[in-house]
Design a protein around this motif. Structure first.
Motif, PDB file in Angstrom:
ATOM      1  N   SER A  89       0.810  -1.224   0.000  1.00 27.38           N
ATOM      2  CA  SER A  89       0.000   0.000   0.000  1.00 27.38           C
ATOM      3  C   SER A  89       0.840   1.269   0.000  1.00 27.38           C
ATOM      4  CB  SER A  89      -0.910   0.002   1.237  1.00 27.38           C
ATOM      5  OG  SER A  89      -0.137  -0.077   2.425  1.00 27.38           O
ATOM      6  N   ASN A  90       2.166   1.150  -0.045  1.00 24.60           N
ATOM      7  CA  ASN A  90       3.041   2.315  -0.077  1.00 24.60           C
ATOM      8  C   ASN A  90       3.202   2.776  -1.525  1.00 24.60           C
ATOM      9  OD1 ASN A  90       5.153   4.161  -0.032  1.00 24.60           O
ATOM     10  ND2 ASN A  90       6.203   3.123   1.637  1.00 24.60           N
ATOM     11  N   TYR A  91       2.711   3.975  -1.821  1.00 19.57           N
ATOM     12  CA  TYR A  91       2.705   4.460  -3.202  1.00 19.57           C
ATOM     13  C   TYR A  91       3.771   5.519  -3.453  1.00 19.57           C
ATOM     14  CZ  TYR A  91      -1.711   1.963  -3.557  1.00 19.57           C
ATOM     15  OH  TYR A  91      -2.678   0.985  -3.559  1.00 19.57           O
ATOM     16  N   ASP A  92       4.807   5.570  -2.618  1.00 22.54           N
ATOM     17  CA  ASP A  92       5.847   6.585  -2.790  1.00 22.54           C
ATOM     18  C   ASP A  92       6.507   6.475  -4.167  1.00 22.54           C
ATOM     19  OD1 ASP A  92       5.273   7.448  -0.273  1.00 22.54           O
ATOM     20  OD2 ASP A  92       7.024   6.533   0.694  1.00 22.54           O
ATOM     21  N   GLN A  93       6.793   5.241  -4.584  1.00 14.33           N
ATOM     22  CA  GLN A  93       7.461   5.053  -5.869  1.00 14.33           C
ATOM     23  C   GLN A  93       6.545   5.458  -7.024  1.00 14.33           C
ATOM     24  OE1 GLN A  93       9.835   1.509  -6.236  1.00 14.33           O
ATOM     25  NE2 GLN A  93       9.438   1.314  -8.419  1.00 14.33           N
ATOM     26  N   LEU A  94       5.258   5.174  -6.903  1.00 13.07           N
ATOM     27  CA  LEU A  94       4.307   5.571  -7.933  1.00 13.07           C
ATOM     28  C   LEU A  94       4.238   7.093  -8.037  1.00 13.07           C
ATOM     29  CD1 LEU A  94       2.035   4.852  -9.950  1.00 13.07           C
ATOM     30  CD2 LEU A  94       0.447   4.931  -8.024  1.00 13.07           C
ATOM     31  N   ILE A  95       4.195   7.776  -6.917  1.00 15.09           N
ATOM     32  CA  ILE A  95       4.137   9.238  -6.915  1.00 15.09           C
ATOM     33  C   ILE A  95       5.401   9.829  -7.532  1.00 15.09           C
ATOM     34  CG2 ILE A  95       4.087  11.282  -5.424  1.00 15.09           C
ATOM     35  CD1 ILE A  95       2.276   9.660  -3.532  1.00 15.09           C
ATOM     36  N   LEU A  96       6.565   9.241  -7.189  1.00 14.16           N
ATOM     37  CA  LEU A  96       7.825   9.705  -7.776  1.00 14.16           C
ATOM     38  C   LEU A  96       7.807   9.515  -9.291  1.00 14.16           C
ATOM     39  CD1 LEU A  96      10.726  10.745  -7.558  1.00 14.16           C
ATOM     40  CD2 LEU A  96      11.461   8.389  -7.080  1.00 14.16           C
ATOM     41  N   ALA A  97       7.294   8.370  -9.748  1.00 13.63           N
ATOM     42  CA  ALA A  97       7.202   8.125 -11.193  1.00 13.63           C
ATOM     43  C   ALA A  97       6.260   9.127 -11.847  1.00 13.63           C
ATOM     44  CB  ALA A  97       6.720   6.692 -11.446  1.00 13.63           C
ATOM     45  N   ASP A  98       5.143   9.452 -11.166  1.00 16.64           N
ATOM     46  CA  ASP A  98       4.217  10.478 -11.662  1.00 16.64           C
ATOM     47  C   ASP A  98       4.939  11.804 -11.897  1.00 16.64           C
ATOM     48  OD1 ASP A  98       2.048   8.851 -11.629  1.00 16.64           O
ATOM     49  OD2 ASP A  98       1.095   9.732  -9.873  1.00 16.64           O
ATOM     50  N   ILE A  99       5.703  12.201 -10.895  1.00 15.77           N
ATOM     51  CA  ILE A  99       6.386  13.502 -10.950  1.00 15.77           C
ATOM     52  C   ILE A  99       7.416  13.527 -12.079  1.00 15.77           C
ATOM     53  CG2 ILE A  99       7.960  15.028  -9.689  1.00 15.77           C
ATOM     54  CD1 ILE A  99       6.494  14.140  -7.120  1.00 15.77           C
ATOM     55  N   LEU A 100       8.189  12.446 -12.207  1.00 16.36           N
ATOM     56  CA  LEU A 100       9.210  12.399 -13.256  1.00 16.36           C
ATOM     57  C   LEU A 100       8.575  12.392 -14.648  1.00 16.36           C
ATOM     58  CD1 LEU A 100      11.779   9.849 -11.771  1.00 16.36           C
ATOM     59  CD2 LEU A 100      11.966  12.337 -11.896  1.00 16.36           C
ATOM     60  N   LEU A 101       7.451  11.676 -14.797  1.00 17.24           N
ATOM     61  CA  LEU A 101       6.771  11.666 -16.086  1.00 17.24           C
ATOM     62  C   LEU A 101       6.220  13.057 -16.404  1.00 17.24           C
ATOM     63  CD1 LEU A 101       6.012   9.780 -18.411  1.00 17.24           C
ATOM     64  CD2 LEU A 101       3.818   9.399 -17.295  1.00 17.24           C
ATOM     65  N   GLY A 102       5.698  13.746 -15.378  1.00 19.68           N
ATOM     66  CA  GLY A 102       5.215  15.108 -15.573  1.00 19.68           C
ATOM     67  C   GLY A 102       6.321  16.057 -15.982  1.00 19.68           C
ATOM     68  N   LEU A 103       7.477  15.922 -15.334  1.00 15.67           N
ATOM     69  CA  LEU A 103       8.630  16.749 -15.700  1.00 15.67           C
ATOM     70  C   LEU A 103       9.049  16.484 -17.139  1.00 15.67           C
ATOM     71  CD1 LEU A 103      10.836  16.436 -12.481  1.00 15.67           C
ATOM     72  CD2 LEU A 103       9.902  18.562 -13.407  1.00 15.67           C
ATOM     73  N   GLY A 104       9.178  15.205 -17.470  1.00 15.31           N
ATOM     74  CA  GLY A 104       9.618  14.846 -18.821  1.00 15.31           C
ATOM     75  C   GLY A 104       8.646  15.303 -19.886  1.00 15.31           C
ATOM     76  N   TYR A 105       7.349  15.045 -19.646  1.00 15.37           N
ATOM     77  CA  TYR A 105       6.340  15.458 -20.626  1.00 15.37           C
ATOM     78  C   TYR A 105       6.313  16.974 -20.778  1.00 15.37           C
ATOM     79  CZ  TYR A 105       1.905  16.225 -22.945  1.00 15.37           C
ATOM     80  OH  TYR A 105       0.937  16.629 -23.834  1.00 15.37           O
ATOM     81  N   GLY A 106       6.374  17.690 -19.664  1.00 15.63           N
ATOM     82  CA  GLY A 106       6.345  19.145 -19.725  1.00 15.63           C
ATOM     83  C   GLY A 106       7.509  19.708 -20.513  1.00 15.63           C
ATOM     84  N   LEU A 107       8.704  19.158 -20.311  1.00 12.91           N
ATOM     85  CA  LEU A 107       9.888  19.634 -21.030  1.00 12.91           C
ATOM     86  C   LEU A 107       9.772  19.394 -22.531  1.00 12.91           C
ATOM     87  CD1 LEU A 107      12.697  18.405 -18.575  1.00 12.91           C
ATOM     88  CD2 LEU A 107      12.047  20.780 -19.019  1.00 12.91           C
ATOM     89  N   VAL A 108       9.371  18.169 -22.904  1.00  7.40           N
ATOM     90  CA  VAL A 108       9.307  17.830 -24.328  1.00  7.40           C
ATOM     91  C   VAL A 108       8.143  18.536 -25.007  1.00  7.40           C
ATOM     92  CG1 VAL A 108       8.995  15.958 -25.999  1.00  7.40           C
ATOM     93  CG2 VAL A 108      10.419  15.596 -23.972  1.00  7.40           C
ATOM     94  N   ALA A 109       6.948  18.457 -24.400  1.00  8.98           N
ATOM     95  CA  ALA A 109       5.751  19.011 -25.044  1.00  8.98           C
ATOM     96  C   ALA A 109       5.853  20.531 -25.202  1.00  8.98           C
ATOM     97  CB  ALA A 109       4.504  18.639 -24.242  1.00  8.98           C
ATOM     98  N   ALA A 110       6.306  21.215 -24.165  1.00  7.62           N
ATOM     99  CA  ALA A 110       6.404  22.673 -24.247  1.00  7.62           C
ATOM    100  C   ALA A 110       7.395  23.082 -25.339  1.00  7.62           C
ATOM    101  CB  ALA A 110       6.835  23.241 -22.894  1.00  7.62           C
TER     102      ALA A 110
END
Length: 581
Positions: free
Chosen positions: A349-370
């Protein structure tokens, strides 16, 4: 610039609502399924019809807006989209919902590409990057935010309000629209419409989108899917030939002489593919495998949405100060790391790794898409600017549709294997039950076969009830067993006393019957308790096996594709730019 400040919020809100409805239904499909009594396969058309029609109409609508007035076109698009939202929320059945969703998508196709052109026409070259980043960024944000908003609204107000909520926001946008953008005497371009080119582009995009979305359900080697792909290829070839030779092309092919535009096109397809993968899998993964509520699943995906918004804003501010190739490369690397983390999320039930993956995907998508969205329009003005936006929006949708096709195909294969492994393990466990007869084992195995049907592509919820885990013995059976034991005991007593059974005193018979009844029921209760204990352990173990297998089925999709973001680095040399250009 002052004009732009008043217009941009209106355009941003319209884009946010339209793109949010691409993904907002993913989180409420189970509720709609219960309301309509339809299969998920049939209900998936409510998602598909929006994506397919949206992608199909973007290019011709971009040119029609030039002819009839871009402001009027966006205004009309908002009216159509709002009407479709109201009708979708009112839907009494699936057929009504499909028509309403189609109306929504027509409005969205009128709003999205034309909004970008209006914003760019009102901006100067100095702040063009910020306008592009804001509008394109809010589109990516909306797709990621869809499940979150949908989960929160559905949790407290019901699934219909997921669509009703659009209506007051559209009305607000329309009211402000009339004050900041002229609907009368606006500038129009009396260009000839390439109707044949429009028809070819619609045929091509419709057949490609439909084939990719339904390939997994209809069979990738089926005549229908192969025919759709063949039609898409022929349509694309004819479209290119016609556009090169017609005087007024629907899409100016000179766009593709720009290396920046070509690089941006590839980058937009890929980054939206990676975004779509997360949007397609994670809501179902969290609700069906990990058993979270729709609201909790939505909140666990929220860090991605926030990260996209922040990253897009910052990227638009620093894009002229940093080598753009470095920004794009960093974005793809971050998305690759995110996919690796998603492929190894622990089952607990520990979702720390999922949240970290969310953040990294958001960073990556934001950099490329923008960056890609800014560079896609950097070299163009006028009609070519409109064409570039139409093509860019189509490519975003192609990336999303590809994600649906690829990720669901891989997931379906993995889920089938997961069910087979779980069923095989369950059958082996059933055969080892010590206190269960062969016929009981067979009946239990049949029930498990129906529940874990490997031929079904539906993701079996780990919260779903497996076959009954308790055994009870009826009063009639208990009475029958007691009478059999009683008659046997009576016969033995008669032999012992050397008298006929009928000669045994009634009082003694009653005592024997009472003693036998207690003994038989005690033995039955012990056996039932032992059997129920075995069955409880069996079902618990099957649940754990199913959860483990489905967890692996979902995460393996990210693992299989985790190399692709790193391979995407190969497109970086396509761009022709430096930070001081």
């Amino acid at each position: 610039m002052n004009k732009l400040k008043s217009v941009l919020p209106v355009l941003l809100l319209g884009n946010l609502l339209c793109m949010m409805d691409v993904s907002i239904m993913t989180i409420v499909l189970p509720e709609i399924q219960s309301a309509f009594g339809e299969s998920l396969t049939e209900l998936s058309w409510a998602l598909n019809v929006y994506t397919i029609i949206f992608a199909t109409l973007i290019i011709p609508f971009g040119r029609l807006a030039e002819r009839f007035g871009q402001n009027k076109f966006v205004f009309a698009g908002l009216v159509v989209f709002g009407t479709g939202s109201l009708l979708t929320g009112m839907a009494p059945n699936l057929a009504w919902m499909l028509v309403a969703r189609a109306i929504q998508s027509v409005g969205a196709a009128a709003i999205i590409p034309t909004s970008m052109v209006i914003g760019l026409d009102l901006s100067s070259m100095a702040n063009r990057n910020r306008v592009v980043a804001a509008l394109a960024g809010v589109q990516g944000l909306a797709v990621a935010l869809g499940p979150t908003i949908g989960g929160i609204v559905a949790q407290y107000f019901g699934w219909r309000w997921v669509f009703f909520i659009n209506v007051p926001l559209v009305i607000l946008d329309l009211i402000v629209f009339g004050f900041v953008l002229p609907l009368r005497h606006e500038k129009t371009s009396h260009v000839k419409i390439d109707w044949f080119g429009a028809a070819l582009s619609m045929i091509m995009l419709f057949s490609l989108s439909l084939g990719l979305i339904k390939g997994n359900d209809w069979g990738w080697q089926s005549v229908t899917i192969l025919g759709l792909f063949g039609l898409a290829v022929v349509g694309f070839g004819l479209f290119l030939f016609w556009e090169r030779h017609t005087a007024n092309p629907m899409v100016d092919l000179q766009l593709f002489r720009s290396r920046n535009f070509n690089g941006s096109s590839l980058a937009l397809v890929l980054c939206n593919f990676f975004l779509g993968g997360m949007a397609v899998l994670l809501p179902t993964f969290l609700t069906r495998v990990h058993g979270t509520s729709e609201l909790k699943a939505a909140l666990l995906m929220t860090p991605y949405s926030v990260t996209v918004m922040v990253t897009v804003i910052l990227t638009s501010l620093v894009i002229k100060c940093i080598n753009n190739k470095l920004i794009v490369a960093t974005g793809f690397i971050l998305m690759g790391v995110s996919y690796y983390l998603l492929s190894t999320v622990p089952l607990g039930s520990n979702y720390d790794q999922l949240i970290l993956a969310d953040i990294l995907l958001g960073l990556g998508y934001g950099l490329v898409a923008a960056t890609a969205n800014i560079l896609a329009v950097a070299d163009f003005h006028g009609t070519r600017l409109t064409s570039s936006q139409s093509v860019a929006n189509v490519l975003r949708q192609v990336g999303m549709v590809l994600a649906i096709a690829v990720f669901t195909t891989l997931l379906t294969s993995n889920v089938t294997q997961a069910k087979r492994h779980t069923l095989s393990d369950a059958q082996a466990r059933v055969s080892q039950l010590a206190n269960v007869t062969t016929s009981q084992q067979r009946r239990l195995t049949d029930k498990l076969q129906r529940k874990l049907n490997p031929n079904s592509t539906t993701v079996t919820s780990t919260n779903a009830k497996l076959p009954a885990t308790t055994v009870t013995i009826s009063a009639a059976t208990r009475h029958q067993k007691t009478e059999q034991a009683y008659q046997q005991a009576l016969s033995q007593l008669a032999v012992q006393k050397q008298v006929a059974p009928t000669a045994i005193p009634q009082v003694m018979k009653q005592q024997v019957h009472h003693t036998i009844s207690l003994a038989v029921n005690q033995k039955i209760n012990q056996k039932v308790h032992q059997l129920n204990h075995e069955l409880t352990n069996l079902i618990h173990n099957i649940h754990q096996t199913l959860k483990h297998q489905l967890n692996h089925a979902f995460l393996n999709v990210f693992g299989v594709l985790s190399w692709l973001p790193f391979a995407a680095l190969l497109i970086v040399p396509v761009f022709k730019f430096r930070h001081n250009d």
